[in-house]
Design a protein around this motif. Structure first.
Motif, PDB file in Angstrom:
ATOM      1  N   LEU A  97       0.847  -1.189   0.000  1.00 15.16           N
ATOM      2  CA  LEU A  97       0.000   0.000   0.000  1.00 15.16           C
ATOM      3  C   LEU A  97       0.884   1.241   0.000  1.00 15.16           C
ATOM      4  O   LEU A  97       1.910   1.291   0.685  1.00 15.16           O
ATOM      5  N   PHE A  98       0.463   2.247  -0.767  1.00 10.77           N
ATOM      6  CA  PHE A  98       1.197   3.502  -0.851  1.00 10.77           C
ATOM      7  C   PHE A  98       0.259   4.690  -0.737  1.00 10.77           C
ATOM      8  O   PHE A  98      -0.894   4.637  -1.179  1.00 10.77           O
ATOM      9  N   ASN A  99       0.785   5.790  -0.183  1.00  6.31           N
ATOM     10  CA  ASN A  99       0.164   7.096  -0.390  1.00  6.31           C
ATOM     11  C   ASN A  99       0.496   7.532  -1.814  1.00  6.31           C
ATOM     12  O   ASN A  99       1.577   7.244  -2.326  1.00  6.31           O
ATOM     13  N   GLY A 100      -0.433   8.248  -2.440  1.00  4.55           N
ATOM     14  CA  GLY A 100      -0.157   8.774  -3.769  1.00  4.55           C
ATOM     15  C   GLY A 100       0.890   9.876  -3.718  1.00  4.55           C
ATOM     16  O   GLY A 100       1.114  10.500  -2.688  1.00  4.55           O
ATOM     17  N   GLY A 101       1.544  10.102  -4.844  1.00  4.13           N
ATOM     18  CA  GLY A 101       2.523  11.186  -4.927  1.00  4.13           C
ATOM     19  C   GLY A 101       3.945  10.717  -4.727  1.00  4.13           C
ATOM     20  O   GLY A 101       4.362   9.655  -5.194  1.00  4.13           O
ATOM     21  N   GLY A 102       4.713  11.524  -3.975  1.00  3.43           N
ATOM     22  CA  GLY A 102       6.140  11.292  -3.833  1.00  3.43           C
ATOM     23  C   GLY A 102       6.504   9.947  -3.248  1.00  3.43           C
ATOM     24  O   GLY A 102       7.513   9.339  -3.636  1.00  3.43           O
ATOM     25  N   GLN A 103       5.693   9.433  -2.315  1.00  2.54           N
ATOM     26  CA  GLN A 103       6.053   8.189  -1.644  1.00  2.54           C
ATOM     27  C   GLN A 103       6.115   7.022  -2.620  1.00  2.54           C
ATOM     28  O   GLN A 103       6.991   6.154  -2.509  1.00  2.54           O
ATOM     29  N   ILE A 104       5.205   6.965  -3.566  1.00  4.28           N
ATOM     30  CA  ILE A 104       5.251   5.861  -4.528  1.00  4.28           C
ATOM     31  C   ILE A 104       6.200   6.177  -5.677  1.00  4.28           C
ATOM     32  O   ILE A 104       6.922   5.298  -6.167  1.00  4.28           O
ATOM     33  N   ARG A 105       6.250   7.431  -6.104  1.00  3.47           N
ATOM     34  CA  ARG A 105       7.133   7.764  -7.228  1.00  3.47           C
ATOM     35  C   ARG A 105       8.600   7.559  -6.856  1.00  3.47           C
ATOM     36  O   ARG A 105       9.400   7.153  -7.687  1.00  3.47           O
ATOM     37  N   ASP A 106       8.944   7.837  -5.614  1.00  4.42           N
ATOM     38  CA  ASP A 106      10.326   7.645  -5.173  1.00  4.42           C
ATOM     39  C   ASP A 106      10.730   6.177  -5.175  1.00  4.42           C
ATOM     40  O   ASP A 106      11.927   5.854  -5.144  1.00  4.42           O
ATOM     41  N   ARG A 107       9.755   5.272  -5.199  1.00  2.57           N
ATOM     42  CA  ARG A 107      10.038   3.834  -5.116  1.00  2.57           C
ATOM     43  C   ARG A 107       9.568   3.083  -6.361  1.00  2.57           C
ATOM     44  O   ARG A 107       9.463   1.859  -6.349  1.00  2.57           O
ATOM     45  N   ALA A 108       9.303   3.808  -7.432  1.00  7.32           N
ATOM     46  CA  ALA A 108       8.750   3.195  -8.633  1.00  7.32           C
ATOM     47  C   ALA A 108       9.675   2.130  -9.222  1.00  7.32           C
ATOM     48  O   ALA A 108       9.206   1.156  -9.825  1.00  7.32           O
ATOM     49  N   ASP A 109      10.977   2.271  -9.056  1.00  7.92           N
ATOM     50  CA  ASP A 109      11.918   1.295  -9.616  1.00  7.92           C
ATOM     51  C   ASP A 109      11.729  -0.101  -9.021  1.00  7.92           C
ATOM     52  O   ASP A 109      12.134  -1.088  -9.633  1.00  7.92           O
ATOM     53  N   ALA A 110      11.143  -0.153  -7.823  1.00  8.65           N
ATOM     54  CA  ALA A 110      10.937  -1.444  -7.171  1.00  8.65           C
ATOM     55  C   ALA A 110       9.573  -2.042  -7.487  1.00  8.65           C
ATOM     56  O   ALA A 110       9.250  -3.131  -6.996  1.00  8.65           O
ATOM     57  N   LEU A 111       8.780  -1.341  -8.297  1.00  8.20           N
ATOM     58  CA  LEU A 111       7.401  -1.759  -8.545  1.00  8.20           C
ATOM     59  C   LEU A 111       7.194  -2.190  -9.987  1.00  8.20           C
ATOM     60  O   LEU A 111       7.930  -1.797 -10.898  1.00  8.20           O
ATOM     61  N   LEU A 112       6.148  -2.961 -10.172  1.00  5.99           N
ATOM     62  CA  LEU A 112       5.783  -3.469 -11.483  1.00  5.99           C
ATOM     63  C   LEU A 112       4.772  -2.524 -12.137  1.00  5.99           C
ATOM     64  O   LEU A 112       3.740  -2.227 -11.541  1.00  5.99           O
ATOM     65  N   PRO A 113       5.020  -2.052 -13.354  1.00  2.00           N
ATOM     66  CA  PRO A 113       3.979  -1.280 -14.050  1.00  2.00           C
ATOM     67  C   PRO A 113       2.738  -2.152 -14.246  1.00  2.00           C
ATOM     68  O   PRO A 113       2.840  -3.305 -14.664  1.00  2.00           O
ATOM     69  N   LEU A 114       1.571  -1.586 -13.932  1.00  3.40           N
ATOM     70  CA  LEU A 114       0.340  -2.382 -13.912  1.00  3.40           C
ATOM     71  C   LEU A 114      -0.617  -2.068 -15.063  1.00  3.40           C
ATOM     72  O   LEU A 114      -1.728  -2.602 -15.099  1.00  3.40           O
ATOM     73  N   ASP A 115      -0.209  -1.230 -15.982  1.00  3.95           N
ATOM     74  CA  ASP A 115      -1.128  -0.759 -17.020  1.00  3.95           C
ATOM     75  C   ASP A 115      -1.806  -1.896 -17.777  1.00  3.95           C
ATOM     76  O   ASP A 115      -3.016  -1.847 -18.039  1.00  3.95           O
ATOM     77  N   GLU A 116      -1.070  -2.941 -18.126  1.00  4.50           N
ATOM     78  CA  GLU A 116      -1.661  -4.021 -18.920  1.00  4.50           C
ATOM     79  C   GLU A 116      -2.717  -4.808 -18.158  1.00  4.50           C
ATOM     80  O   GLU A 116      -3.585  -5.453 -18.757  1.00  4.50           O
ATOM     81  N   TYR A 117      -2.681  -4.746 -16.820  1.00  4.79           N
ATOM     82  CA  TYR A 117      -3.618  -5.512 -15.997  1.00  4.79           C
ATOM     83  C   TYR A 117      -4.869  -4.720 -15.602  1.00  4.79           C
ATOM     84  O   TYR A 117      -5.850  -5.312 -15.162  1.00  4.79           O
ATOM     85  N   LEU A 118      -4.806  -3.401 -15.724  1.00  2.95           N
ATOM     86  CA  LEU A 118      -5.861  -2.559 -15.147  1.00  2.95           C
ATOM     87  C   LEU A 118      -6.706  -1.835 -16.188  1.00  2.95           C
ATOM     88  O   LEU A 118      -7.468  -0.927 -15.853  1.00  2.95           O
ATOM     89  N   THR A 119      -6.596  -2.232 -17.427  1.00  2.00           N
ATOM     90  CA  THR A 119      -7.308  -1.548 -18.511  1.00  2.00           C
ATOM     91  C   THR A 119      -8.807  -1.432 -18.242  1.00  2.00           C
ATOM     92  O   THR A 119      -9.416  -0.379 -18.470  1.00  2.00           O
ATOM     93  N   ASP A 120      -9.418  -2.506 -17.751  1.00  2.00           N
ATOM     94  CA  ASP A 120     -10.870  -2.515 -17.550  1.00  2.00           C
ATOM     95  C   ASP A 120     -11.334  -1.614 -16.404  1.00  2.00           C
ATOM     96  O   ASP A 120     -12.534  -1.366 -16.261  1.00  2.00           O
ATOM     97  N   ASP A 121     -10.402  -1.148 -15.579  1.00  2.00           N
ATOM     98  CA  ASP A 121     -10.762  -0.327 -14.420  1.00  2.00           C
ATOM     99  C   ASP A 121     -10.554   1.168 -14.649  1.00  2.00           C
ATOM    100  O   ASP A 121     -10.868   1.979 -13.776  1.00  2.00           O
ATOM    101  N   ARG A 122     -10.028   1.536 -15.803  1.00  2.00           N
ATOM    102  CA  ARG A 122      -9.635   2.928 -16.038  1.00  2.00           C
ATOM    103  C   ARG A 122     -10.792   3.907 -15.908  1.00  2.00           C
ATOM    104  O   ARG A 122     -10.663   4.969 -15.304  1.00  2.00           O
TER     105      ARG A 122
END
Length: 422
Positions: A97-122
């Protein structure tokens, strides 16, 4: 934060879950090498999140009956430190779980891009921008987090002011505050800045009454002009409010969560910059302020031509670690945690303004109705655009501004250097 936004504070506990919805509708035999997913958050120990998690559990279990999910609730005050240690080691929870903004962006390198999985929720969910970096999405929003200016309509009435017509200009706001204090003894603003969070809320709540539309949009886009007189004006307002005794006493020694909100709830202050979800917000205040006594106002105009708006972003959201063994199953868990049925429960029990725009909030009362109506014209919160490093510096400098040990010019100079250093 009890802290939430720096939106959500937290209780410590652990839950076991089994379950969530599949992005592709297919079954997978396991979430990891051992058929288990581990989730870190700071929410799962809270009673108000219990039904939300049960709904997510049921949704996931229908699609992945052979996968177990363990939720580990971490203390918020240590959460990002613990997460940083796990990231450095390259192992840890599958979903976080993350707060939006700097907290997640600062750690984006450790995370998986989810765009391909979340198309139906946009289309169904809002608040995506707070969880994106360089055009990629790293978490799905659970809540929308914003910073409304709440006011006590009963104090307005007692002071002889019209509760239905809060001030729309800074000069009128100052005049109304003076009247309220003189006739009721209440301060104008309940402020807690012991942790340095108060300035974040102040910047975002009052900034749209200072910036032009172009300045506001440029700030969010990363084109911040720290030499602008309007930037300095916001920090000068922070100092001026203190000097004019608008703030509750001892702001630098008062914790925002939950002491400053208690000041507002006890009618010792007429206004507070609160949250939309799920502490220091409309439902939280309802224990002491009934629906007809709680008002929500936009920022008063400080600089002519400014267009006040509700500052909000994605509040909290779940992302997936790069090291998870089965990204699709982990993404399915994220989808269940943002499913409509689960988020309906989170709204009903915790008062969270859910990221799901299809949820009916008509029974929530006037304050929540005003907040939701203002979402259409709302803009991202100004402080969320800043890095966590710059926010930490801003907190320290804000305390010095209140105490008079630093000038506005010097504070803005230091913030500019931090922001530009990236």
């Amino acid at each position: 934060m009890k802290h939430r936004a720096v939106w959500s504070a937290v209780l410590v506990a652990a839950l076991a879950l089994a379950g969530c919805g599949s992005a592709g509708g297919t079954r997978s035999p396991s979430g990891g090498a051992d058929g288990k997913l581990v989730v870190w958050d700071w929410k799962s120990g809270e009673a108000s999140a219990r039904a939300y998690l049960e709904k997510a559990k049921a949704d996931f279990a229908r699609k992945h009956p052979d996968v177990t999910v363990e939720f580990v609730a971490q203390p918020f005050e240590q959460y990002y430190t613990l997460l940083g240690t796990a990231i450095q080691a390259g192992k840890g929870p599958d979903v976080m779980l993350f707060n939006g903004g700097g907290q997640i962006r600062d750690r984006a390198d450790a995370l998986l891009p989810l765009d391909e999985y979340l198309t139906d929720d946009r289309q169904r969910l809002a608040g995506w921008d707070a969880f994106t970096k360089d055009g990629k999405t790293y978490a799905a929003p659970v809540t929308l987090q914003g910073h409304p200016i709440y006011y006590n309509r009963a104090l307005y009435d007692k002071a002889g002011l019209d509760p239905a017509s809060p001030a729309t200009t800074w000069s009128k706001f100052l005049a109304d505050c003076a009247t309220i204090t003189r006739r009721t003894g209440a301060k104008c603003l309940a402020l807690g800045n012991k942790e340095g969070y108060g300035i974040q809320f102040f910047l975002s709540a009052f900034g749209s009454g200072v910036f032009s539309t172009q300045e506001y949009d440029d700030w969010i886009a990363g084109k911040r002009d720290w030499t602008s007189p309007h930037v300095k004006r916001i920090f000068a307002l922070w100092k001026e409010a203190q000097d004019a005794k608008l703030n509750s006493d001892g702001a630098n020694s008062t914790a925002m969560f939950n002491d400053s909100f208690a000041i507002f709830q006890s009618a010792k202050a007429a206004h507070v910059i609160g949250l939309m979800s799920d502490v220091g917000h409309w439902k939280d205040f309802s224990e002491f302020l009934t629906a007809e006594k709680l008002g929500v106002m936009r920022a008063p105009v400080v600089v002519p031509g400014a267009t006040p708006s509700l500052p909000y972003d994605g509040g909290i959201g779940y992302g997936v670690a790069r090291w998870t063994k089965d990204p699709r199953v982990a993404a399915d868990l994220v989808r269940s945690l943002t499913s409509t049925d689960a988020l309906k429960s989170f709204y009903a029990d915790a008062g969270a303004i859910a990221a799901d725009t299809t949820i009916d909030v008509s029974q929530g009362g006037p304050a929540v109705a005003t907040i939701v109506a203002d979402l259409k014209a709302g803009k991202p919160a100004l402080h969320v655009a800043l890095s966590s490093k710059t926010l930490e510096l801003m907190g320290r400098l804000s305390q010095q501004l209140l105490s008079g040990s630093i000038s506005v010019d010097e504070a803005v100079k230091q913030l500019a250097a931090s922001d530009q250093a990236g």
